[in-house]
Design a protein around this motif. Sequence first.
Motif, PDB file in Angstrom:
ATOM      1  N   ILE A  17      10.802 -21.420 -11.311  1.00 23.90           N
ATOM      2  CA  ILE A  17      10.661 -21.150 -12.747  1.00 23.90           C
ATOM      3  C   ILE A  17      11.634 -20.074 -13.227  1.00 23.90           C
ATOM      4  CG2 ILE A  17       8.227 -21.840 -12.757  1.00 23.90           C
ATOM      5  CD1 ILE A  17       7.492 -18.861 -12.799  1.00 23.90           C
ATOM      6  N   ASN A  18      12.512 -19.608 -12.328  1.00 25.54           N
ATOM      7  CA  ASN A  18      13.460 -18.543 -12.677  1.00 25.54           C
ATOM      8  C   ASN A  18      12.725 -17.325 -13.234  1.00 25.54           C
ATOM      9  OD1 ASN A  18      15.904 -19.972 -11.989  1.00 25.54           O
ATOM     10  ND2 ASN A  18      15.606 -21.181 -13.860  1.00 25.54           N
ATOM     11  N   LEU A  19      11.715 -16.868 -12.506  1.00 28.54           N
ATOM     12  CA  LEU A  19      10.911 -15.730 -12.927  1.00 28.54           C
ATOM     13  C   LEU A  19      11.796 -14.511 -13.151  1.00 28.54           C
ATOM     14  CD1 LEU A  19       8.026 -14.542 -13.337  1.00 28.54           C
ATOM     15  CD2 LEU A  19       8.055 -13.965 -10.898  1.00 28.54           C
ATOM     16  N   HIS A  20      11.534 -13.792 -14.236  1.00 32.34           N
ATOM     17  CA  HIS A  20      12.310 -12.593 -14.551  1.00 32.34           C
ATOM     18  C   HIS A  20      12.242 -11.630 -13.358  1.00 32.34           C
ATOM     19  CE1 HIS A  20      13.642  -8.885 -16.473  1.00 32.34           C
ATOM     20  NE2 HIS A  20      14.027  -9.612 -17.528  1.00 32.34           N
ATOM     21  N   PRO A  21      13.382 -11.096 -12.924  1.00 33.42           N
ATOM     22  CA  PRO A  21      13.407 -10.247 -11.725  1.00 33.42           C
ATOM     23  C   PRO A  21      12.511  -9.021 -11.820  1.00 33.42           C
ATOM     24  CG  PRO A  21      15.521 -10.183 -12.902  1.00 33.42           C
ATOM     25  CD  PRO A  21      14.752 -11.320 -13.451  1.00 33.42           C
ATOM     26  N   ASN A  22      12.372  -8.446 -13.012  1.00 33.76           N
ATOM     27  CA  ASN A  22      11.504  -7.274 -13.147  1.00 33.76           C
ATOM     28  C   ASN A  22      10.034  -7.644 -12.936  1.00 33.76           C
ATOM     29  OD1 ASN A  22      13.654  -5.577 -13.665  1.00 33.76           O
ATOM     30  ND2 ASN A  22      13.475  -5.745 -15.890  1.00 33.76           N
ATOM     31  N   ILE A  23       9.653  -8.786 -13.453  1.00 33.96           N
ATOM     32  CA  ILE A  23       8.271  -9.242 -13.287  1.00 33.96           C
ATOM     33  C   ILE A  23       8.032  -9.667 -11.838  1.00 33.96           C
ATOM     34  CG2 ILE A  23       6.563 -10.953 -14.044  1.00 33.96           C
ATOM     35  CD1 ILE A  23       7.938 -10.896 -16.776  1.00 33.96           C
ATOM     36  N   ARG A  24       9.054 -10.207 -11.203  1.00 31.16           N
ATOM     37  CA  ARG A  24       8.936 -10.554  -9.787  1.00 31.16           C
ATOM     38  C   ARG A  24       8.660  -9.298  -8.955  1.00 31.16           C
ATOM     39  NH1 ARG A  24      11.804 -14.644  -5.958  1.00 31.16           N
ATOM     40  NH2 ARG A  24      12.599 -15.610  -7.852  1.00 31.16           N
ATOM     41  N   LYS A  25       9.328  -8.204  -9.290  1.00 33.91           N
ATOM     42  CA  LYS A  25       9.094  -6.950  -8.570  1.00 33.91           C
ATOM     43  C   LYS A  25       7.646  -6.501  -8.717  1.00 33.91           C
ATOM     44  CE  LYS A  25      13.786  -5.143  -9.312  1.00 33.91           C
ATOM     45  NZ  LYS A  25      14.579  -4.104 -10.040  1.00 33.91           N
ATOM     46  N   ILE A  26       7.123  -6.589  -9.939  1.00 32.60           N
ATOM     47  CA  ILE A  26       5.752  -6.144 -10.202  1.00 32.60           C
ATOM     48  C   ILE A  26       4.750  -6.988  -9.433  1.00 32.60           C
ATOM     49  CG2 ILE A  26       3.968  -5.922 -11.989  1.00 32.60           C
ATOM     50  CD1 ILE A  26       6.266  -5.355 -13.989  1.00 32.60           C
ATOM     51  N   LEU A  27       4.927  -8.300  -9.479  1.00 35.95           N
ATOM     52  CA  LEU A  27       3.966  -9.206  -8.866  1.00 35.95           C
ATOM     53  C   LEU A  27       4.079  -9.266  -7.351  1.00 35.95           C
ATOM     54  CD1 LEU A  27       3.989 -12.184 -11.422  1.00 35.95           C
ATOM     55  CD2 LEU A  27       2.378 -10.285 -11.242  1.00 35.95           C
ATOM     56  N   SER A  28       5.141  -8.706  -6.796  1.00 34.92           N
ATOM     57  CA  SER A  28       5.336  -8.724  -5.345  1.00 34.92           C
ATOM     58  C   SER A  28       4.549  -7.636  -4.628  1.00 34.92           C
ATOM     59  CB  SER A  28       6.830  -8.563  -5.008  1.00 34.92           C
ATOM     60  OG  SER A  28       7.569  -9.666  -5.476  1.00 34.92           O
ATOM     61  N   ILE A  29       3.999  -6.701  -5.390  1.00 38.18           N
ATOM     62  CA  ILE A  29       3.256  -5.605  -4.773  1.00 38.18           C
ATOM     63  C   ILE A  29       1.859  -5.514  -5.379  1.00 38.18           C
ATOM     64  CG2 ILE A  29       5.333  -4.264  -4.252  1.00 38.18           C
ATOM     65  CD1 ILE A  29       4.665  -2.530  -6.692  1.00 38.18           C
ATOM     66  N   THR A  30       0.977  -4.803  -4.698  1.00 36.18           N
ATOM     67  CA  THR A  30      -0.375  -4.607  -5.199  1.00 36.18           C
ATOM     68  C   THR A  30      -0.437  -3.374  -6.095  1.00 36.18           C
ATOM     69  OG1 THR A  30      -0.958  -3.304  -3.247  1.00 36.18           O
ATOM     70  CG2 THR A  30      -1.389  -5.674  -3.165  1.00 36.18           C
ATOM     71  N   ASN A  31      -1.381  -3.374  -7.035  1.00 34.09           N
ATOM     72  CA  ASN A  31      -1.559  -2.209  -7.902  1.00 34.09           C
ATOM     73  C   ASN A  31      -2.231  -1.058  -7.164  1.00 34.09           C
ATOM     74  OD1 ASN A  31      -0.449  -3.676  -9.963  1.00 34.09           O
ATOM     75  ND2 ASN A  31      -2.320  -3.854 -11.183  1.00 34.09           N
ATOM     76  N   ASN A  32      -3.317  -1.362  -6.463  1.00 39.73           N
ATOM     77  CA  ASN A  32      -4.099  -0.327  -5.782  1.00 39.73           C
ATOM     78  C   ASN A  32      -4.623  -0.856  -4.453  1.00 39.73           C
ATOM     79  OD1 ASN A  32      -4.169   1.565  -8.154  1.00 39.73           O
ATOM     80  ND2 ASN A  32      -5.341  -0.119  -9.044  1.00 39.73           N
ATOM     81  N   GLU A  33      -4.681   0.028  -3.468  1.00 38.78           N
ATOM     82  CA  GLU A  33      -5.251  -0.306  -2.164  1.00 38.78           C
ATOM     83  C   GLU A  33      -6.205   0.800  -1.756  1.00 38.78           C
ATOM     84  OE1 GLU A  33      -2.004  -0.957   0.499  1.00 38.78           O
ATOM     85  OE2 GLU A  33      -1.316  -2.780  -0.526  1.00 38.78           O
ATOM     86  N   ILE A  34      -7.492   0.463  -1.681  1.00 36.33           N
ATOM     87  CA  ILE A  34      -8.517   1.449  -1.372  1.00 36.33           C
ATOM     88  C   ILE A  34      -9.022   1.224   0.044  1.00 36.33           C
ATOM     89  CG2 ILE A  34     -10.789   2.355  -2.012  1.00 36.33           C
ATOM     90  CD1 ILE A  34      -9.128   0.368  -4.641  1.00 36.33           C
ATOM     91  N   LEU A  35      -9.010   2.269   0.857  1.00 40.35           N
ATOM     92  CA  LEU A  35      -9.554   2.239   2.223  1.00 40.35           C
ATOM     93  C   LEU A  35     -10.577   3.348   2.322  1.00 40.35           C
ATOM     94  CD1 LEU A  35      -7.624   1.853   5.557  1.00 40.35           C
ATOM     95  CD2 LEU A  35      -9.341   3.633   5.295  1.00 40.35           C
ATOM     96  N   VAL A  36     -11.795   2.990   2.743  1.00 41.30           N
ATOM     97  CA  VAL A  36     -12.845   3.998   2.870  1.00 41.30           C
ATOM     98  C   VAL A  36     -13.476   3.915   4.258  1.00 41.30           C
ATOM     99  CG1 VAL A  36     -13.394   4.125   0.413  1.00 41.30           C
ATOM    100  CG2 VAL A  36     -14.518   2.391   1.809  1.00 41.30           C
ATOM    101  N   ASN A  37     -13.696   5.083   4.865  1.00 37.54           N
ATOM    102  CA  ASN A  37     -14.446   5.175   6.115  1.00 37.54           C
ATOM    103  C   ASN A  37     -15.775   5.844   5.795  1.00 37.54           C
ATOM    104  OD1 ASN A  37     -12.366   4.174   7.955  1.00 37.54           O
ATOM    105  ND2 ASN A  37     -11.265   6.049   7.441  1.00 37.54           N
ATOM    106  N   PHE A  38     -16.875   5.228   6.193  1.00 35.96           N
ATOM    107  CA  PHE A  38     -18.173   5.776   5.799  1.00 35.96           C
ATOM    108  C   PHE A  38     -19.185   5.645   6.935  1.00 35.96           C
ATOM    109  CE2 PHE A  38     -17.700   1.388   4.513  1.00 35.96           C
ATOM    110  CZ  PHE A  38     -18.884   0.780   4.882  1.00 35.96           C
ATOM    111  N   PRO A  39     -20.036   6.661   7.103  1.00 35.09           N
ATOM    112  CA  PRO A  39     -21.042   6.645   8.181  1.00 35.09           C
ATOM    113  C   PRO A  39     -22.349   5.997   7.723  1.00 35.09           C
ATOM    114  CG  PRO A  39     -21.062   8.775   7.113  1.00 35.09           C
ATOM    115  CD  PRO A  39     -20.011   7.948   6.401  1.00 35.09           C
ATOM    116  N   VAL A  40     -23.013   5.314   8.648  1.00 36.96           N
ATOM    117  CA  VAL A  40     -24.313   4.700   8.370  1.00 36.96           C
ATOM    118  C   VAL A  40     -25.214   4.895   9.592  1.00 36.96           C
ATOM    119  CG1 VAL A  40     -25.553   2.580   7.759  1.00 36.96           C
ATOM    120  CG2 VAL A  40     -23.232   2.954   6.890  1.00 36.96           C
ATOM    121  N   LYS A  41     -26.471   5.286   9.336  1.00 39.07           N
ATOM    122  CA  LYS A  41     -27.430   5.454  10.423  1.00 39.07           C
ATOM    123  C   LYS A  41     -28.021   4.095  10.788  1.00 39.07           C
ATOM    124  CE  LYS A  41     -30.003   9.106  10.546  1.00 39.07           C
ATOM    125  NZ  LYS A  41     -31.087  10.103  10.265  1.00 39.07           N
TER     126      LYS A  41
END
Length: 434
Positions: free
Chosen positions: A35-59
Amino acid sequence: MENSKKELKVKKKAVPLKGMMDNVMEQFNSAADHINLHPNIRKILSITNNEILVNFPVKMDNGNVEVFTGYRVQHNGALGPYKGGLRYHPTVDLDAARALAMWMTWKTSLAGLPYGGGKGGIKIDPSLYSQSELERITRRFTYALADNIGPEHDIPAPDVNTNSQTMAWIADTYMSTRPPALRSANQHVVTGKPDGSGGLEGRDRATGFGVYLTIKFWAERNDMDLSGKRFIVQGFGNVGYWASLFLEQDGAKLVGVQDAQGSIENQEGIDVENLFSYTQKKGGTVMDFPKSQLVDKNDFFAIDCDICIPAALGNQITKENAPRIKAKLIAEGANGPTNVEGEKILLERGIIIIPDILCNSGGVIGSYFEWLQNRSGEIWHLEEVLEKLRKKLNGSFNRVYNYAQNECVDLRTAAFCIAIQRIEKAYIQRGIFP
């Protein structure tokens, strides 16, 4: 000596879903080139916005404390709140969550929903824990995610090894952390809840019903009668069961099933309801089902059939087994079940693939209906839900099928192109801040 359930049970070696991100990026870049995607939009869509990693204890039940790792990846929110499931599985990691979140972005866009894509879960084998332990793990994970989820920000849903009960625990925990006056207004922080707790009637079968519908739509477009057609299903959980049941009701014949424990075959046909009842008594497995024969796991995809439904995990159809597949149609009930090398072989052999972002989108469409229902205070009945789902999926299927025909591309490329173009349009109209 006291042994816990986790010590008694032999742990299976987790097989990481290697290459999933490579697969989704190759699919994305192929469509973006087309589709000849605009290169700037390709850059945006190639990466994630946020990545959350949590370590949590449970009894645990025995008083010991275990530490768990949970993930939530938010790929893109240009069209609306992040949307996607939470899975509990040993293969959960950032690479898998990134790929699955990206697929969710394309899936929600293709369906025309006001959502972006997200995915996540906990790296855990849930079979090693009691129900009370899973509840505490789920509630502590929800608390750890804190403000990273929300009904207008990021809306989780069930996925592999999670269900309506899991969603009820998440919703209750999340609402309990809100001010009293706002608690009821946050019920739609998750979808896939039980019917009595704000869930949608029919949400349990929405994904499997969607798999069945896309097969039916394709058959109608190709003058094929589903009656008498043989199909195999990998994974006999929620998706595999409902897809099989609807196909059987249309006259098709289930001849092979594979789950994590093994594979069975019967060319005379396997009764779907009988198999489901059997699995409920046997801890969820299809193994040793009467009137069936065992099949080596490496020979499952080579079973003689017309339709193959991979409805388990990713990267199941590869260059190793793709040459042996006898089905003429692959309907992807799972996310990313066919890797790039396997797909190339299938397409070269003339085998049609209904891609995951279309085929299994009934689940997220059903989630959208539940979200709307919670927001408006309405209650929709099963017949109305299934008809709304049929209408929505029919529109998506026709757009993809017609695009593929007009552009002379396969159905996956068509689906990706349509999905990406909708997001591209949003960026072009709104611009990039600042």
